[in-house]
Design a protein around this motif. Structure first.
Motif, PDB file in Angstrom:
ATOM      1  N   ARG A  22       5.635   4.857  -1.336  1.00  0.00           N
ATOM      2  CA  ARG A  22       5.195   4.109  -2.521  1.00  0.00           C
ATOM      3  C   ARG A  22       6.419   3.800  -3.354  1.00  0.00           C
ATOM      4  O   ARG A  22       7.331   4.611  -3.443  1.00  0.00           O
ATOM      5  CB  ARG A  22       4.235   4.946  -3.383  1.00  0.00           C
ATOM      6  CG  ARG A  22       2.941   5.259  -2.714  1.00  0.00           C
ATOM      7  CD  ARG A  22       1.974   5.930  -3.700  1.00  0.00           C
ATOM      8  NE  ARG A  22       1.230   4.864  -4.340  1.00  0.00           N
ATOM      9  CZ  ARG A  22       1.075   4.722  -5.647  1.00  0.00           C
ATOM     10  NH1 ARG A  22       1.599   5.563  -6.479  1.00  0.00           N
ATOM     11  NH2 ARG A  22       0.386   3.712  -6.131  1.00  0.00           N
ATOM     12  N   PRO A  23       6.431   2.654  -4.004  1.00  0.00           N
ATOM     13  CA  PRO A  23       7.568   2.356  -4.890  1.00  0.00           C
ATOM     14  C   PRO A  23       7.639   3.396  -6.015  1.00  0.00           C
ATOM     15  O   PRO A  23       6.606   3.805  -6.547  1.00  0.00           O
ATOM     16  CB  PRO A  23       7.229   0.976  -5.457  1.00  0.00           C
ATOM     17  CG  PRO A  23       6.220   0.399  -4.522  1.00  0.00           C
ATOM     18  CD  PRO A  23       5.479   1.559  -3.936  1.00  0.00           C
ATOM     19  N   PRO A  24       8.845   3.850  -6.376  1.00  0.00           N
ATOM     20  CA  PRO A  24       8.975   4.810  -7.474  1.00  0.00           C
ATOM     21  C   PRO A  24       8.336   4.255  -8.747  1.00  0.00           C
ATOM     22  O   PRO A  24       8.533   3.099  -9.093  1.00  0.00           O
ATOM     23  CB  PRO A  24      10.493   4.963  -7.647  1.00  0.00           C
ATOM     24  CG  PRO A  24      11.073   4.506  -6.354  1.00  0.00           C
ATOM     25  CD  PRO A  24      10.131   3.471  -5.814  1.00  0.00           C
ATOM     26  N   GLY A  25       7.560   5.094  -9.407  1.00  0.00           N
ATOM     27  CA  GLY A  25       6.938   4.690 -10.658  1.00  0.00           C
ATOM     28  C   GLY A  25       5.701   3.819 -10.510  1.00  0.00           C
ATOM     29  O   GLY A  25       5.134   3.383 -11.503  1.00  0.00           O
ATOM     30  N   ALA A  26       5.268   3.564  -9.281  1.00  0.00           N
ATOM     31  CA  ALA A  26       4.064   2.746  -9.073  1.00  0.00           C
ATOM     32  C   ALA A  26       2.852   3.485  -9.628  1.00  0.00           C
ATOM     33  O   ALA A  26       2.628   4.642  -9.317  1.00  0.00           O
ATOM     34  CB  ALA A  26       3.871   2.438  -7.597  1.00  0.00           C
ATOM     35  N   GLU A  27       2.098   2.820 -10.470  1.00  0.00           N
ATOM     36  CA  GLU A  27       0.920   3.421 -11.098  1.00  0.00           C
ATOM     37  C   GLU A  27      -0.392   2.880 -10.536  1.00  0.00           C
ATOM     38  O   GLU A  27      -1.352   3.609 -10.391  1.00  0.00           O
ATOM     39  CB  GLU A  27       0.941   3.194 -12.607  1.00  0.00           C
ATOM     40  CG  GLU A  27       1.885   4.104 -13.345  1.00  0.00           C
ATOM     41  CD  GLU A  27       1.491   5.571 -13.216  1.00  0.00           C
ATOM     42  OE1 GLU A  27       0.310   5.905 -13.409  1.00  0.00           O
ATOM     43  OE2 GLU A  27       2.375   6.380 -12.905  1.00  0.00           O
ATOM     44  N   ARG A  28      -0.426   1.598 -10.255  1.00  0.00           N
ATOM     45  CA  ARG A  28      -1.673   0.971  -9.814  1.00  0.00           C
ATOM     46  C   ARG A  28      -2.000   1.365  -8.381  1.00  0.00           C
ATOM     47  O   ARG A  28      -1.110   1.532  -7.560  1.00  0.00           O
ATOM     48  CB  ARG A  28      -1.583  -0.537  -9.926  1.00  0.00           C
ATOM     49  CG  ARG A  28      -1.415  -0.957 -11.391  1.00  0.00           C
ATOM     50  CD  ARG A  28      -1.871  -2.346 -11.711  1.00  0.00           C
ATOM     51  NE  ARG A  28      -3.270  -2.637 -11.447  1.00  0.00           N
ATOM     52  CZ  ARG A  28      -4.295  -2.334 -12.253  1.00  0.00           C
ATOM     53  NH1 ARG A  28      -4.087  -1.686 -13.360  1.00  0.00           N
ATOM     54  NH2 ARG A  28      -5.517  -2.688 -11.951  1.00  0.00           N
ATOM     55  N   LEU A  29      -3.294   1.517  -8.106  1.00  0.00           N
ATOM     56  CA  LEU A  29      -3.765   1.814  -6.756  1.00  0.00           C
ATOM     57  C   LEU A  29      -4.239   0.527  -6.107  1.00  0.00           C
ATOM     58  O   LEU A  29      -5.000  -0.229  -6.717  1.00  0.00           O
ATOM     59  CB  LEU A  29      -4.925   2.805  -6.795  1.00  0.00           C
ATOM     60  CG  LEU A  29      -4.634   4.181  -7.399  1.00  0.00           C
ATOM     61  CD1 LEU A  29      -5.915   4.991  -7.460  1.00  0.00           C
ATOM     62  CD2 LEU A  29      -3.582   4.902  -6.596  1.00  0.00           C
ATOM     63  N   ASP A  30      -3.806   0.278  -4.876  1.00  0.00           N
ATOM     64  CA  ASP A  30      -4.349  -0.871  -4.160  1.00  0.00           C
ATOM     65  C   ASP A  30      -5.590  -0.418  -3.381  1.00  0.00           C
ATOM     66  O   ASP A  30      -5.937   0.769  -3.371  1.00  0.00           O
ATOM     67  CB  ASP A  30      -3.297  -1.541  -3.272  1.00  0.00           C
ATOM     68  CG  ASP A  30      -2.797  -0.673  -2.126  1.00  0.00           C
ATOM     69  OD1 ASP A  30      -3.534   0.232  -1.660  1.00  0.00           O
ATOM     70  OD2 ASP A  30      -1.662  -0.908  -1.657  1.00  0.00           O
ATOM     71  N   SER A  31      -6.272  -1.335  -2.747  1.00  0.00           N
ATOM     72  CA  SER A  31      -7.538  -1.017  -2.085  1.00  0.00           C
ATOM     73  C   SER A  31      -7.365  -0.008  -0.950  1.00  0.00           C
ATOM     74  O   SER A  31      -8.207   0.861  -0.750  1.00  0.00           O
ATOM     75  CB  SER A  31      -8.214  -2.285  -1.580  1.00  0.00           C
ATOM     76  OG  SER A  31      -7.380  -2.962  -0.669  1.00  0.00           O
ATOM     77  N   MET A  32      -6.259  -0.098  -0.217  1.00  0.00           N
ATOM     78  CA  MET A  32      -6.015   0.842   0.871  1.00  0.00           C
ATOM     79  C   MET A  32      -5.765   2.246   0.329  1.00  0.00           C
ATOM     80  O   MET A  32      -6.270   3.231   0.873  1.00  0.00           O
ATOM     81  CB  MET A  32      -4.828   0.365   1.712  1.00  0.00           C
ATOM     82  CG  MET A  32      -4.665   1.161   2.958  1.00  0.00           C
ATOM     83  SD  MET A  32      -6.078   0.839   4.003  1.00  0.00           S
ATOM     84  CE  MET A  32      -5.263   0.698   5.543  1.00  0.00           C
ATOM     85  N   GLU A  33      -5.008   2.335  -0.754  1.00  0.00           N
ATOM     86  CA  GLU A  33      -4.752   3.639  -1.371  1.00  0.00           C
ATOM     87  C   GLU A  33      -6.038   4.243  -1.917  1.00  0.00           C
ATOM     88  O   GLU A  33      -6.271   5.448  -1.773  1.00  0.00           O
ATOM     89  CB  GLU A  33      -3.724   3.503  -2.482  1.00  0.00           C
ATOM     90  CG  GLU A  33      -2.331   3.197  -1.974  1.00  0.00           C
ATOM     91  CD  GLU A  33      -1.359   2.868  -3.071  1.00  0.00           C
ATOM     92  OE1 GLU A  33      -0.184   3.220  -2.904  1.00  0.00           O
ATOM     93  OE2 GLU A  33      -1.755   2.260  -4.094  1.00  0.00           O
ATOM     94  N   LEU A  34      -6.870   3.432  -2.522  1.00  0.00           N
ATOM     95  CA  LEU A  34      -8.135   3.922  -3.047  1.00  0.00           C
ATOM     96  C   LEU A  34      -9.012   4.449  -1.919  1.00  0.00           C
ATOM     97  O   LEU A  34      -9.602   5.525  -2.027  1.00  0.00           O
ATOM     98  CB  LEU A  34      -8.859   2.830  -3.835  1.00  0.00           C
ATOM     99  CG  LEU A  34     -10.177   3.250  -4.481  1.00  0.00           C
ATOM    100  CD1 LEU A  34     -10.004   4.442  -5.418  1.00  0.00           C
ATOM    101  CD2 LEU A  34     -10.800   2.070  -5.211  1.00  0.00           C
ATOM    102  N   ALA A  35      -9.091   3.710  -0.824  1.00  0.00           N
ATOM    103  CA  ALA A  35      -9.889   4.154   0.328  1.00  0.00           C
ATOM    104  C   ALA A  35      -9.355   5.481   0.864  1.00  0.00           C
ATOM    105  O   ALA A  35     -10.131   6.393   1.193  1.00  0.00           O
ATOM    106  CB  ALA A  35      -9.885   3.088   1.413  1.00  0.00           C
ATOM    107  N   TRP A  36      -8.040   5.618   0.959  1.00  0.00           N
ATOM    108  CA  TRP A  36      -7.418   6.858   1.435  1.00  0.00           C
ATOM    109  C   TRP A  36      -7.720   8.012   0.483  1.00  0.00           C
ATOM    110  O   TRP A  36      -8.063   9.108   0.916  1.00  0.00           O
ATOM    111  CB  TRP A  36      -5.910   6.643   1.573  1.00  0.00           C
ATOM    112  CG  TRP A  36      -5.156   7.864   2.015  1.00  0.00           C
ATOM    113  CD1 TRP A  36      -4.328   8.626   1.249  1.00  0.00           C
ATOM    114  CD2 TRP A  36      -5.170   8.466   3.308  1.00  0.00           C
ATOM    115  NE1 TRP A  36      -3.815   9.656   1.997  1.00  0.00           N
ATOM    116  CE2 TRP A  36      -4.323   9.586   3.270  1.00  0.00           C
ATOM    117  CE3 TRP A  36      -5.820   8.164   4.499  1.00  0.00           C
ATOM    118  CZ2 TRP A  36      -4.099  10.406   4.360  1.00  0.00           C
ATOM    119  CZ3 TRP A  36      -5.594   8.983   5.590  1.00  0.00           C
ATOM    120  CH2 TRP A  36      -4.752  10.085   5.526  1.00  0.00           C
ATOM    121  N   LEU A  37      -7.621   7.750  -0.798  1.00  0.00           N
ATOM    122  CA  LEU A  37      -7.891   8.777  -1.795  1.00  0.00           C
ATOM    123  C   LEU A  37      -9.344   9.242  -1.721  1.00  0.00           C
ATOM    124  O   LEU A  37      -9.624  10.447  -1.748  1.00  0.00           O
ATOM    125  CB  LEU A  37      -7.556   8.231  -3.184  1.00  0.00           C
ATOM    126  CG  LEU A  37      -7.552   9.199  -4.347  1.00  0.00           C
ATOM    127  CD1 LEU A  37      -6.610  10.364  -4.098  1.00  0.00           C
ATOM    128  CD2 LEU A  37      -7.169   8.473  -5.619  1.00  0.00           C
TER     129      LEU A  37
END
Length: 75
Positions: A22-37
């Protein structure tokens, strides 16, 4: 149902690292990250999240807050 405490910010970031860099300091979740979470939460805690709860999880901090509320209510 798990007796584990709700995940904190560092744990959520660790889970997201399972998808790759993930890019350093990235705060927003994309759809793939949300699904993984969501997958991680279902596996570890045995709870399902509602569409409304998922819609609130747009950033790491928002995800931590929603998960804290949901998992504390199911404890």
């Amino acid at each position: 149902m798990s007796n584990l405490p709700p995940p904190g910010r560092a744990e959520v970031i660790d889970w997201l690292a399972g998808l790759g860099q993930r890019p350093p300091g990235a705060e927003r979740l994309d759809s793939m990250e949300l699904a993984w979470l969501v997958h991680q939460v279902e596996q570890r805690y045995g709870v399902e999240l509602s569409d409304d709860q998922l819609a609130q999880m747009t950033t790491i901090d928002a995800a931590v807050a929603v998960l804290g509320e949901v998992l504390s209510a199911h404890a």
